[in-house]
Design a protein around this motif. Structure first.
Motif, PDB file in Angstrom:
ATOM      1  N   SER A   8       0.822  -1.206   0.000  1.00 53.72           N
ATOM      2  CA  SER A   8       0.000   0.000   0.000  1.00 53.72           C
ATOM      3  C   SER A   8       0.851   1.249   0.000  1.00 53.72           C
ATOM      4  CB  SER A   8      -0.921  -0.012   1.226  1.00 53.72           C
ATOM      5  OG  SER A   8      -1.651   1.184   1.295  1.00 53.72           O
ATOM      6  N   ASP A   9       1.926   1.232   0.790  1.00 56.85           N
ATOM      7  CA  ASP A   9       2.809   2.403   0.880  1.00 56.85           C
ATOM      8  C   ASP A   9       3.516   2.661  -0.442  1.00 56.85           C
ATOM      9  OD1 ASP A   9       4.402   4.462   2.326  1.00 56.85           O
ATOM     10  OD2 ASP A   9       6.036   3.089   1.870  1.00 56.85           O
ATOM     11  N   ILE A  10       4.060   1.610  -1.053  1.00 59.39           N
ATOM     12  CA  ILE A  10       4.783   1.775  -2.313  1.00 59.39           C
ATOM     13  C   ILE A  10       3.837   2.181  -3.429  1.00 59.39           C
ATOM     14  CG2 ILE A  10       6.075   0.542  -4.095  1.00 59.39           C
ATOM     15  CD1 ILE A  10       7.396  -1.044  -1.842  1.00 59.39           C
ATOM     16  N   ALA A  11       2.652   1.594  -3.459  1.00 62.14           N
ATOM     17  CA  ALA A  11       1.681   1.943  -4.497  1.00 62.14           C
ATOM     18  C   ALA A  11       1.285   3.407  -4.409  1.00 62.14           C
ATOM     19  CB  ALA A  11       0.445   1.061  -4.377  1.00 62.14           C
ATOM     20  N   SER A  12       1.219   3.937  -3.178  1.00 64.64           N
ATOM     21  CA  SER A  12       0.855   5.343  -3.023  1.00 64.64           C
ATOM     22  C   SER A  12       1.982   6.261  -3.464  1.00 64.64           C
ATOM     23  CB  SER A  12       0.477   5.629  -1.569  1.00 64.64           C
ATOM     24  OG  SER A  12       1.605   5.490  -0.715  1.00 64.64           O
ATOM     25  N   ARG A  13       3.243   5.792  -3.346  1.00 65.62           N
ATOM     26  CA  ARG A  13       4.386   6.610  -3.754  1.00 65.62           C
ATOM     27  C   ARG A  13       4.696   6.468  -5.236  1.00 65.62           C
ATOM     28  NH1 ARG A  13       8.971   5.098  -2.166  1.00 65.62           N
ATOM     29  NH2 ARG A  13       8.515   3.187  -1.044  1.00 65.62           N
ATOM     30  N   HIS A  14       4.412   5.314  -5.802  1.00 65.62           N
ATOM     31  CA  HIS A  14       4.732   5.066  -7.206  1.00 65.62           C
ATOM     32  C   HIS A  14       3.551   5.447  -8.080  1.00 65.62           C
ATOM     33  CE1 HIS A  14       6.323   3.186 -10.802  1.00 65.62           C
ATOM     34  NE2 HIS A  14       5.151   2.603 -10.954  1.00 65.62           N
ATOM     35  N   LEU A  15       3.725   6.440  -8.915  1.00 62.37           N
ATOM     36  CA  LEU A  15       2.668   6.894  -9.806  1.00 62.37           C
ATOM     37  C   LEU A  15       2.967   6.424 -11.220  1.00 62.37           C
ATOM     38  CD1 LEU A  15       2.322  10.564  -8.484  1.00 62.37           C
ATOM     39  CD2 LEU A  15       0.902   8.588  -7.888  1.00 62.37           C
ATOM     40  N   TRP A 105      -1.837 -18.732 -24.627  1.00 66.74           N
ATOM     41  CA  TRP A 105      -2.329 -17.591 -25.401  1.00 66.74           C
ATOM     42  C   TRP A 105      -1.595 -17.550 -26.741  1.00 66.74           C
ATOM     43  CZ3 TRP A 105      -2.680 -12.655 -21.808  1.00 66.74           C
ATOM     44  CH2 TRP A 105      -3.566 -12.919 -20.754  1.00 66.74           C
ATOM     45  N   ASP A 106      -2.283 -17.889 -27.793  1.00 64.38           N
ATOM     46  CA  ASP A 106      -1.656 -17.841 -29.114  1.00 64.38           C
ATOM     47  C   ASP A 106      -1.538 -16.399 -29.610  1.00 64.38           C
ATOM     48  OD1 ASP A 106      -0.670 -18.953 -31.632  1.00 64.38           O
ATOM     49  OD2 ASP A 106      -2.599 -18.287 -32.451  1.00 64.38           O
ATOM     50  N   ARG A 107      -2.581 -15.603 -29.327  1.00 67.51           N
ATOM     51  CA  ARG A 107      -2.618 -14.226 -29.802  1.00 67.51           C
ATOM     52  C   ARG A 107      -2.951 -13.271 -28.655  1.00 67.51           C
ATOM     53  NH1 ARG A 107      -1.406 -12.715 -35.303  1.00 67.51           N
ATOM     54  NH2 ARG A 107      -1.118 -14.716 -36.349  1.00 67.51           N
ATOM     55  N   LEU A 108      -2.501 -12.024 -28.829  1.00 68.99           N
ATOM     56  CA  LEU A 108      -2.776 -10.965 -27.867  1.00 68.99           C
ATOM     57  C   LEU A 108      -3.717  -9.944 -28.475  1.00 68.99           C
ATOM     58  CD1 LEU A 108       0.842 -10.267 -26.574  1.00 68.99           C
ATOM     59  CD2 LEU A 108      -1.061 -11.036 -25.135  1.00 68.99           C
ATOM     60  N   ASP A 109      -4.514  -9.324 -27.610  1.00 76.44           N
ATOM     61  CA  ASP A 109      -5.329  -8.188 -28.028  1.00 76.44           C
ATOM     62  C   ASP A 109      -4.566  -6.877 -27.850  1.00 76.44           C
ATOM     63  OD1 ASP A 109      -8.002  -9.509 -28.592  1.00 76.44           O
ATOM     64  OD2 ASP A 109      -7.626 -10.198 -26.546  1.00 76.44           O
ATOM     65  N   GLY A 110      -3.594  -6.879 -26.951  1.00 79.07           N
ATOM     66  CA  GLY A 110      -2.825  -5.663 -26.736  1.00 79.07           C
ATOM     67  C   GLY A 110      -1.562  -5.935 -25.950  1.00 79.07           C
ATOM     68  N   ALA A 111      -0.587  -5.050 -26.105  1.00 78.15           N
ATOM     69  CA  ALA A 111       0.684  -5.176 -25.385  1.00 78.15           C
ATOM     70  C   ALA A 111       1.164  -3.792 -24.984  1.00 78.15           C
ATOM     71  CB  ALA A 111       1.731  -5.866 -26.255  1.00 78.15           C
ATOM     72  N   LEU A 112       1.731  -3.720 -23.781  1.00 80.85           N
ATOM     73  CA  LEU A 112       2.200  -2.459 -23.215  1.00 80.85           C
ATOM     74  C   LEU A 112       3.611  -2.614 -22.685  1.00 80.85           C
ATOM     75  CD1 LEU A 112       1.853   0.419 -21.895  1.00 80.85           C
ATOM     76  CD2 LEU A 112       0.876  -0.786 -19.914  1.00 80.85           C
ATOM     77  N   LEU A 113       4.455  -1.625 -22.980  1.00 79.69           N
ATOM     78  CA  LEU A 113       5.762  -1.505 -22.347  1.00 79.69           C
ATOM     79  C   LEU A 113       5.870  -0.113 -21.744  1.00 79.69           C
ATOM     80  CD1 LEU A 113       8.435  -2.947 -24.843  1.00 79.69           C
ATOM     81  CD2 LEU A 113       7.336  -4.119 -22.918  1.00 79.69           C
ATOM     82  N   ASP A 114       6.362  -0.033 -20.528  1.00 74.95           N
ATOM     83  CA  ASP A 114       6.696   1.234 -19.867  1.00 74.95           C
ATOM     84  C   ASP A 114       8.171   1.113 -19.517  1.00 74.95           C
ATOM     85  OD1 ASP A 114       7.114   3.407 -18.263  1.00 74.95           O
ATOM     86  OD2 ASP A 114       5.614   2.876 -16.754  1.00 74.95           O
ATOM     87  N   ILE A 115       9.029   1.594 -20.424  1.00 76.52           N
ATOM     88  CA  ILE A 115      10.456   1.302 -20.324  1.00 76.52           C
ATOM     89  C   ILE A 115      11.164   2.360 -19.477  1.00 76.52           C
ATOM     90  CG2 ILE A 115      12.533   0.717 -21.625  1.00 76.52           C
ATOM     91  CD1 ILE A 115      10.750   0.417 -24.083  1.00 76.52           C
ATOM     92  N   GLY A 116      11.475   2.001 -18.289  1.00 79.07           N
ATOM     93  CA  GLY A 116      12.188   2.922 -17.414  1.00 79.07           C
ATOM     94  C   GLY A 116      12.501   2.229 -16.105  1.00 79.07           C
ATOM     95  N   VAL A 117      13.145   2.949 -15.224  1.00 79.59           N
ATOM     96  CA  VAL A 117      13.470   2.410 -13.907  1.00 79.59           C
ATOM     97  C   VAL A 117      12.310   2.704 -12.971  1.00 79.59           C
ATOM     98  CG1 VAL A 117      15.207   2.338 -12.091  1.00 79.59           C
ATOM     99  CG2 VAL A 117      15.853   3.002 -14.392  1.00 79.59           C
ATOM    100  N   SER A 118      11.905   1.718 -12.183  1.00 80.30           N
ATOM    101  CA  SER A 118      10.783   1.927 -11.286  1.00 80.30           C
ATOM    102  C   SER A 118      11.216   2.719 -10.059  1.00 80.30           C
ATOM    103  CB  SER A 118      10.196   0.579 -10.835  1.00 80.30           C
ATOM    104  OG  SER A 118      11.051  -0.047  -9.901  1.00 80.30           O
TER     105      SER A 118
END
Length: 339
Positions: A8-15, A105-118
């Protein structure tokens, strides 16, 4: 502190960066049609984007990947209320196909990358990602990977490799001076901590540059070493080479980048996929028969607005690019219009 409270604490700090814009890319997938919407979050981190996707529709299923075991454990706790709609895997995103195969899962409907340091990695000095807290020179996103750490790069790599790394990945104009200072220092004693390295880089900077610098002089050097240690450009290229083949027609890809080299790779890949004819310019009439495979969703990358920047300064360099798959790639045996 319990694991639940720490989550909970980390989720509140990580946006999460660009959350509304990211949701908007994928929203047509669950507002149209019916049945499960299968999404890949290749850089799960602390699960902020995935949580938003799961909360957007009960139809959404997410396969989340991360090579940081600590982040993955916290994300699993955070996303536990969603049950089997979320599955997490300790694996780098270039190997996403292994996770999809395990899920069937043979196929995807969508894919996301958020490339950075957490935020988790940056805020823990013991991980060695940041010069704001003194810690060991590690920088490995997966500390069990067996890959050489930043300590190896700083203390063992040649002057030429160190200079080229800082110049290319860090886009640092003082790369030669910095590499030379590091090499001279390590001949006397090993460089073991982030504070030691940051002090050396600062010393290598000309006084006039230090006076004008808007950021700490070590910023680009630390970025370059982190990218080299984790082979971040290699990871991205391997992913881009493979992801289109696992997206269904109508599926969507969104990538958030914080580094100009990564953003350039994504832009060039999407433009290549969106091309029609690929014949040489001297050919008067198309003989390749190539059709566009994607539709690029934004002419320019989406960036954070003033409201988000007021809440999260780390979003200032984020750029979101997205594309929709509109056709399958032509197979080697397909007919050419000139056949």
């Amino acid at each position: 502190m319990s694991l639940a409270s720490s989550v909970s604490d980390i989720a509140s700090r990580h946006l999460s960066v660009l959350p509304r814009e990211t949701l908007a890319v994928f929203a047509p997938l669950w507002t149209e049609g019916e049945g499960d919407v299968r999404l890949l979050d290749g850089t799960l981190g602390l699960g902020g984007h995935t949580q938003a996707l799961l909360e957007a529709s009960p139809r959404v299923r997410v396969c989340g990947l991360d090579r940081d075991e600590e982040a993955l454990a916290l994300a699993r706790q955070r996303l536990a209320p969603h049950g089997d709609r979320f599955r997490g895997f300790h694996i780098c995103y270039s190997r996403f196909a292994e996770a999809l195969d395990e899920l069937g899962w043979d196929r995807l409907d969508g894919a996301l990358l958020d490339i950075g340091v957490s935020s988790l990695q940056l805020d823990e000095a013991q991980r060695g990602f940041s010069f704001y807290g003194d810690g060991p020179l590690d920088m490995r996103m997966d500390q069990q990977s067996g890959r050489p750490s930043a300590w190896h790069w700083v203390n063992r790599e040649s002057f030429d490799r160190l200079r080229d790394c800082i110049a290319t990945l860090g886009e640092e104009p003082q790369a030669g001076r910095i590499a030379r200072t590091i090499v001279e220092a390590r001949q006397k004693d090993s460089i073991d901590t982030t504070a030691q390295l940051a002090a050396l880089v600062e010393r290598a900077y000309p006084p006039a540059w230090r006076a004008k610098a808007r950021r700490h002089p070590a910023t680009r050097t630390f970025q370059a070493l982190r990218m080299a240690v984790n082979d971040e450009l290699g990871e991205l290229q391997a992913f881009l080479d493979a992801i289109l083949g696992r997206l269904r027609v109508g599926g969507r890809l969104a990538v958030i980048c914080f580094h100009s080299l990564e953003d350039r790779m994504v832009k060039q890949a999407m433009r290549h996929w969106a091309e029609g004819c690929r014949c040489p310019r001297h050919v008067m009439r198309c003989v390749c028969g190539h059709e566009p495979e994607v539709r690029i969703l934004f002419k320019k990358p989406v960036q954070a607005g003033e409201d988000e920047l007021a809440r999260n300064l780390r979003a200032s360099s984020a750029k979101l690019r997205a594309a929709e798959k509109i056709a399958e790639a032509a197979t080697a045996g397909s007919e050419s219009p000139c056949a």
